[in-house]
Design a protein around this motif. Structure first.
Motif, PDB file in Angstrom:
ATOM      1  N   GLU A   1      -9.674  24.810 -36.450  1.00 41.35           N
ATOM      2  CA  GLU A   1      -9.399  25.976 -35.593  1.00 41.35           C
ATOM      3  C   GLU A   1      -8.297  26.851 -36.178  1.00 41.35           C
ATOM      4  O   GLU A   1      -8.406  28.082 -36.183  1.00 41.35           O
ATOM      5  CB  GLU A   1      -8.968  25.524 -34.205  1.00 41.35           C
ATOM      6  CG  GLU A   1     -10.087  25.190 -33.280  1.00 41.35           C
ATOM      7  CD  GLU A   1      -9.554  24.950 -31.888  1.00 41.35           C
ATOM      8  OE1 GLU A   1      -9.570  25.908 -31.089  1.00 41.35           O
ATOM      9  OE2 GLU A   1      -9.113  23.814 -31.616  1.00 41.35           O
TER      10      GLU A   1
ATOM     11  N   GLU B   1      -8.507  30.750 -37.212  1.00 40.33           N
ATOM     12  CA  GLU B   1      -7.599  31.751 -36.633  1.00 40.33           C
ATOM     13  C   GLU B   1      -6.844  32.526 -37.707  1.00 40.33           C
ATOM     14  O   GLU B   1      -6.588  33.715 -37.555  1.00 40.33           O
ATOM     15  CB  GLU B   1      -6.628  31.081 -35.671  1.00 40.33           C
ATOM     16  CG  GLU B   1      -7.280  30.632 -34.382  1.00 40.33           C
ATOM     17  CD  GLU B   1      -6.354  29.822 -33.502  1.00 40.33           C
ATOM     18  OE1 GLU B   1      -5.124  29.818 -33.732  1.00 40.33           O
ATOM     19  OE2 GLU B   1      -6.860  29.183 -32.556  1.00 40.33           O
TER      20      GLU B   1
ATOM     21  N   ARG C   1     -16.958  29.942 -35.592  1.00 36.54           N
ATOM     22  CA  ARG C   1     -16.146  30.618 -34.572  1.00 36.54           C
ATOM     23  C   ARG C   1     -16.953  30.785 -33.278  1.00 36.54           C
ATOM     24  O   ARG C   1     -16.431  30.588 -32.182  1.00 36.54           O
ATOM     25  CB  ARG C   1     -15.653  31.969 -35.081  1.00 36.54           C
ATOM     26  CG  ARG C   1     -14.732  32.695 -34.121  1.00 36.54           C
ATOM     27  CD  ARG C   1     -14.278  34.037 -34.662  1.00 36.54           C
ATOM     28  NE  ARG C   1     -13.330  33.858 -35.755  1.00 36.54           N
ATOM     29  CZ  ARG C   1     -13.519  34.286 -37.006  1.00 36.54           C
ATOM     30  NH1 ARG C   1     -14.606  34.944 -37.347  1.00 36.54           N
ATOM     31  NH2 ARG C   1     -12.606  34.085 -37.926  1.00 36.54           N
TER      32      ARG C   1
ATOM     33  N   LEU D   1     -17.078  27.531 -31.233  1.00 38.08           N
ATOM     34  CA  LEU D   1     -15.837  26.994 -30.691  1.00 38.08           C
ATOM     35  C   LEU D   1     -15.767  27.197 -29.185  1.00 38.08           C
ATOM     36  O   LEU D   1     -16.063  28.276 -28.678  1.00 38.08           O
ATOM     37  CB  LEU D   1     -14.614  27.664 -31.331  1.00 38.08           C
ATOM     38  CG  LEU D   1     -14.337  27.354 -32.784  1.00 38.08           C
ATOM     39  CD1 LEU D   1     -13.160  28.194 -33.273  1.00 38.08           C
ATOM     40  CD2 LEU D   1     -14.051  25.880 -32.986  1.00 38.08           C
TER      41      LEU D   1
ATOM     42  N   GLY E   1     -11.930  23.763 -28.981  1.00 35.40           N
ATOM     43  CA  GLY E   1     -12.437  23.594 -30.340  1.00 35.40           C
ATOM     44  C   GLY E   1     -13.863  23.102 -30.326  1.00 35.40           C
ATOM     45  O   GLY E   1     -14.590  23.258 -29.348  1.00 35.40           O
TER      46      GLY E   1
END
Length: 92
Positions: free
Chosen positions: A29, A33, A81, A84, A88
């Motif tokens: 994650e 990000e 992504r 998620l 997560g």
């Protein structure tokens, strides 16, 4: 917990293995990000490799329902992504 890696099949994960998988998921994650493609690729491979290592493969003809569905190793950062959740890929 039954986990499916897309394109590979299902494995049974023991509850005691979830902590280490959650730690790897957190690293994945963070890489997403930050937008770091190299870190993302390494973290995704680490997570999937660990699942393959600790998981007990289920037979191909098994009809077990998957509790988690994970992306394949060649998934893009954008694809992961989208998968998620709030916690997560691996809740917990």
């Amino acid at each position: 917990m039954i986990v499916r890696i897309m394109g590979e099949g299902q494995v049974q994960i023991a509850p005691e293995d979830l902590d280490v998988l959650n730690a790897l998921d957190g690293r994945l994650e963070a890489a997403i990000e930050s937008g770091d493609e190299g870190a993302f690729r390494g973290c995704l491979h680490d997570l999937l490799d660990k699942i393959r290592h600790v998981g007990r493969p289920l037979p191909d003809d098994s009809l077990e329902s998957s509790e988690l569905i994970l992306p394949p190793a060649d998934a893009s950062m954008d694809e992961v992504r989208e998968m998620l959740g709030d916690e997560g890929l691996i809740p917990g």
